[in-house]
Design a protein around this motif. Sequence first.
Motif, PDB file in Angstrom:
ATOM      1  N   LEU A  92       0.776  -1.223  -0.266  1.00  0.00           N
ATOM      2  CA  LEU A  92       0.143  -0.045   0.043  1.00  0.00           C
ATOM      3  C   LEU A  92       0.854   1.255   0.020  1.00  0.00           C
ATOM      4  CD1 LEU A  92      -2.833  -0.784   2.432  1.00  0.00           C
ATOM      5  CD2 LEU A  92      -3.019  -0.584  -0.076  1.00  0.00           C
ATOM      6  N   LYS A  93       2.033   1.068   0.339  1.00  0.00           N
ATOM      7  CA  LYS A  93       2.892   2.211   0.209  1.00  0.00           C
ATOM      8  C   LYS A  93       3.242   2.711  -1.228  1.00  0.00           C
ATOM      9  CE  LYS A  93       6.884   2.074   2.370  1.00  0.00           C
ATOM     10  NZ  LYS A  93       8.268   1.377   2.907  1.00  0.00           N
ATOM     11  N   TYR A  94       2.783   1.877  -2.336  1.00  0.00           N
ATOM     12  CA  TYR A  94       3.114   2.208  -3.662  1.00  0.00           C
ATOM     13  C   TYR A  94       1.740   2.013  -4.427  1.00  0.00           C
ATOM     14  CZ  TYR A  94       7.730   0.808  -1.700  1.00  0.00           C
ATOM     15  OH  TYR A  94       8.773   0.707  -0.938  1.00  0.00           O
ATOM     16  N   VAL A  95       0.859   1.582  -3.873  1.00  0.00           N
ATOM     17  CA  VAL A  95      -0.475   1.576  -4.583  1.00  0.00           C
ATOM     18  C   VAL A  95      -1.651   2.243  -3.919  1.00  0.00           C
ATOM     19  CG1 VAL A  95      -2.092  -0.168  -5.634  1.00  0.00           C
ATOM     20  CG2 VAL A  95       0.471  -0.695  -5.573  1.00  0.00           C
ATOM     21  N   GLY A  98      -8.136   2.243  -3.106  1.00  0.00           N
ATOM     22  CA  GLY A  98      -9.045   1.783  -3.635  1.00  0.00           C
ATOM     23  C   GLY A  98      -8.806   0.953  -4.923  1.00  0.00           C
ATOM     24  N   PHE A  99      -7.873   1.007  -5.444  1.00  0.00           N
ATOM     25  CA  PHE A  99      -6.963   0.057  -6.407  1.00  0.00           C
ATOM     26  C   PHE A  99      -6.669  -1.243  -5.855  1.00  0.00           C
ATOM     27  CE2 PHE A  99      -3.415  -1.598  -8.724  1.00  0.00           C
ATOM     28  CZ  PHE A  99      -4.005  -1.489 -10.063  1.00  0.00           C
ATOM     29  N   ALA A 100      -5.855  -0.824  -4.788  1.00  0.00           N
ATOM     30  CA  ALA A 100      -5.665  -2.465  -3.991  1.00  0.00           C
ATOM     31  C   ALA A 100      -6.742  -3.209  -3.805  1.00  0.00           C
ATOM     32  CB  ALA A 100      -4.734  -2.105  -2.987  1.00  0.00           C
ATOM     33  N   ALA A 101      -7.962  -2.806  -3.432  1.00  0.00           N
ATOM     34  CA  ALA A 101      -9.117  -3.251  -2.880  1.00  0.00           C
ATOM     35  C   ALA A 101      -9.730  -3.981  -3.983  1.00  0.00           C
ATOM     36  CB  ALA A 101     -10.235  -2.249  -2.484  1.00  0.00           C
ATOM     37  N   LEU A 102      -9.798  -3.435  -5.217  1.00  0.00           N
ATOM     38  CA  LEU A 102     -10.282  -4.042  -6.656  1.00  0.00           C
ATOM     39  C   LEU A 102      -9.359  -5.262  -6.804  1.00  0.00           C
ATOM     40  CD1 LEU A 102     -11.272  -1.028  -8.655  1.00  0.00           C
ATOM     41  CD2 LEU A 102     -12.924  -2.756  -7.865  1.00  0.00           C
ATOM     42  N   LEU A 103      -8.092  -5.329  -6.626  1.00  0.00           N
ATOM     43  CA  LEU A 103      -7.413  -6.192  -6.902  1.00  0.00           C
ATOM     44  C   LEU A 103      -7.556  -7.413  -5.985  1.00  0.00           C
ATOM     45  CD1 LEU A 103      -3.765  -4.676  -7.669  1.00  0.00           C
ATOM     46  CD2 LEU A 103      -5.356  -5.572  -9.490  1.00  0.00           C
ATOM     47  N   LEU A 147      -3.720   5.821 -14.348  1.00  0.00           N
ATOM     48  CA  LEU A 147      -3.737   5.743 -12.755  1.00  0.00           C
ATOM     49  C   LEU A 147      -2.565   6.548 -11.982  1.00  0.00           C
ATOM     50  CD1 LEU A 147      -3.971   1.633 -12.759  1.00  0.00           C
ATOM     51  CD2 LEU A 147      -5.520   3.503 -11.859  1.00  0.00           C
ATOM     52  N   ASN A 148      -2.639   6.764 -10.757  1.00  0.00           N
ATOM     53  CA  ASN A 148      -1.707   7.474  -9.880  1.00  0.00           C
ATOM     54  C   ASN A 148      -0.629   6.396  -9.568  1.00  0.00           C
ATOM     55  OD1 ASN A 148      -3.083   9.670  -9.914  1.00  0.00           O
ATOM     56  ND2 ASN A 148      -4.227   9.234  -8.216  1.00  0.00           N
ATOM     57  N   PHE A 149       0.242   6.172 -10.467  1.00  0.00           N
ATOM     58  CA  PHE A 149       1.599   5.091 -10.177  1.00  0.00           C
ATOM     59  C   PHE A 149       2.501   6.126  -9.407  1.00  0.00           C
ATOM     60  CE2 PHE A 149      -0.143   2.604 -13.691  1.00  0.00           C
ATOM     61  CZ  PHE A 149      -0.622   1.428 -12.841  1.00  0.00           C
ATOM     62  N   GLU A 151       6.539   5.617  -7.559  1.00  0.00           N
ATOM     63  CA  GLU A 151       7.820   4.623  -7.537  1.00  0.00           C
ATOM     64  C   GLU A 151       7.678   3.342  -7.004  1.00  0.00           C
ATOM     65  OE1 GLU A 151      12.618   4.996  -6.631  1.00  0.00           O
ATOM     66  OE2 GLU A 151      11.308   6.454  -6.059  1.00  0.00           O
ATOM     67  N   ASN A 152       7.919   2.121  -7.879  1.00  0.00           N
ATOM     68  CA  ASN A 152       7.539   0.900  -7.366  1.00  0.00           C
ATOM     69  C   ASN A 152       6.391   0.466  -7.320  1.00  0.00           C
ATOM     70  OD1 ASN A 152      10.572   0.721  -7.007  1.00  0.00           O
ATOM     71  ND2 ASN A 152      10.427   1.654  -4.863  1.00  0.00           N
ATOM     72  N   SER A 153       5.404   1.289  -7.791  1.00  0.00           N
ATOM     73  CA  SER A 153       4.161   0.671  -8.050  1.00  0.00           C
ATOM     74  C   SER A 153       3.921  -0.717  -8.580  1.00  0.00           C
ATOM     75  CB  SER A 153       3.338   1.699  -8.874  1.00  0.00           C
ATOM     76  OG  SER A 153       2.939   2.815  -8.141  1.00  0.00           O
ATOM     77  N   VAL A 154       4.720  -1.048  -9.809  1.00  0.00           N
ATOM     78  CA  VAL A 154       4.719  -2.321 -10.601  1.00  0.00           C
ATOM     79  C   VAL A 154       5.030  -3.505  -9.271  1.00  0.00           C
ATOM     80  CG1 VAL A 154       5.513  -3.950 -12.514  1.00  0.00           C
ATOM     81  CG2 VAL A 154       5.218  -1.292 -12.604  1.00  0.00           C
ATOM     82  N   ILE A 155       6.062  -3.168  -8.669  1.00  0.00           N
ATOM     83  CA  ILE A 155       6.413  -4.182  -7.699  1.00  0.00           C
ATOM     84  C   ILE A 155       5.216  -4.223  -6.499  1.00  0.00           C
ATOM     85  CG2 ILE A 155       7.985  -4.507  -5.791  1.00  0.00           C
ATOM     86  CD1 ILE A 155      10.011  -3.223  -7.378  1.00  0.00           C
ATOM     87  N   GLY A 156       4.606  -3.221  -6.284  1.00  0.00           N
ATOM     88  CA  GLY A 156       3.416  -3.383  -5.248  1.00  0.00           C
ATOM     89  C   GLY A 156       2.539  -4.051  -5.749  1.00  0.00           C
TER      90      GLY A 156
END
Length: 300
Positions: A92-95, A98-103, A147-149, A151-156
Amino acid sequence: MKKPNFRVLILLAFFAIYVIWGSTYLLNKILVSEVAPLYLASIRFIIAGFLIFLIAKVLKYDITVSRRQFINTVIAGFFFLSYGNGVFVWALKYVDSGFAALLAATQPLFIVLLLRVLYGQKVLPKAIIGIVLGIFGMILLVNQQELNFYENSVIGILMIFTCILSWSYGSVFVSKNELPVNHFVSTGYQMITAGFSLLLGSLIAGETWIPPYQWSGSSQIAMLLLILFGSIVAFTSFNYLLKVVSPEKVATSAYVNPVIALILGWYFLDEGITIQSVVAAIILLTGVYFINRQKRLFKK
């Protein structure tokens, strides 16, 4: 006179699993901006676990478990809480929350796929429709430039998917193995053992431990809400509803939680909601609906 009270209790319980669980993404996002993720997750689960046992003692629940049941709760606690929640909070530091909840709403899809891969169970047509919709919605959700990406969002995002896989395997594990009969007691053991393993993980990772009294007021309130409501009230409500209404109705939380998380993240944290995210959410949650509405997902 009892019927109205009974209805009110059910409505309050649904409010708990809809809104409270949906708000935990926001609360964790607030906390992780200030407190080390594994450290904050360990505090939450250790305190909540001990409170659950205190409540169990007051209610005169039997908290004794067999050696096998204890081992299984430790394993379940690892998949659900130590890895599934601890790493998710880190991500959640990188995402956006709400987006994380959908995933996270794709968990039923992962469970069906795991049962197919691990146990070779043939999936029924309606569940297949749900899987296809879920995968399409997931791809549509992740594959957008607006999306509001960070740094390291892909890793998140990748780590969130490993957390979903962990939760899903934990669900399969629990369904196939013996745990304490009382779900309240089982959760208490899972929370305490996972809490201490998270504390050890935090120590190994070299996280900075800031004592709670030095946190900001918003973080202190967020932790209090997570412990009392997210960990205890919502879970108790979940178990209560499983006894008084159909499991299909309880399962609707899987597609209400992300909506609550999206709205709260947008309102309190200015997290963006794109048209593509809305379309992806509708498709993805429709897929989850097709999976959850099936009483039997596999061919005999």
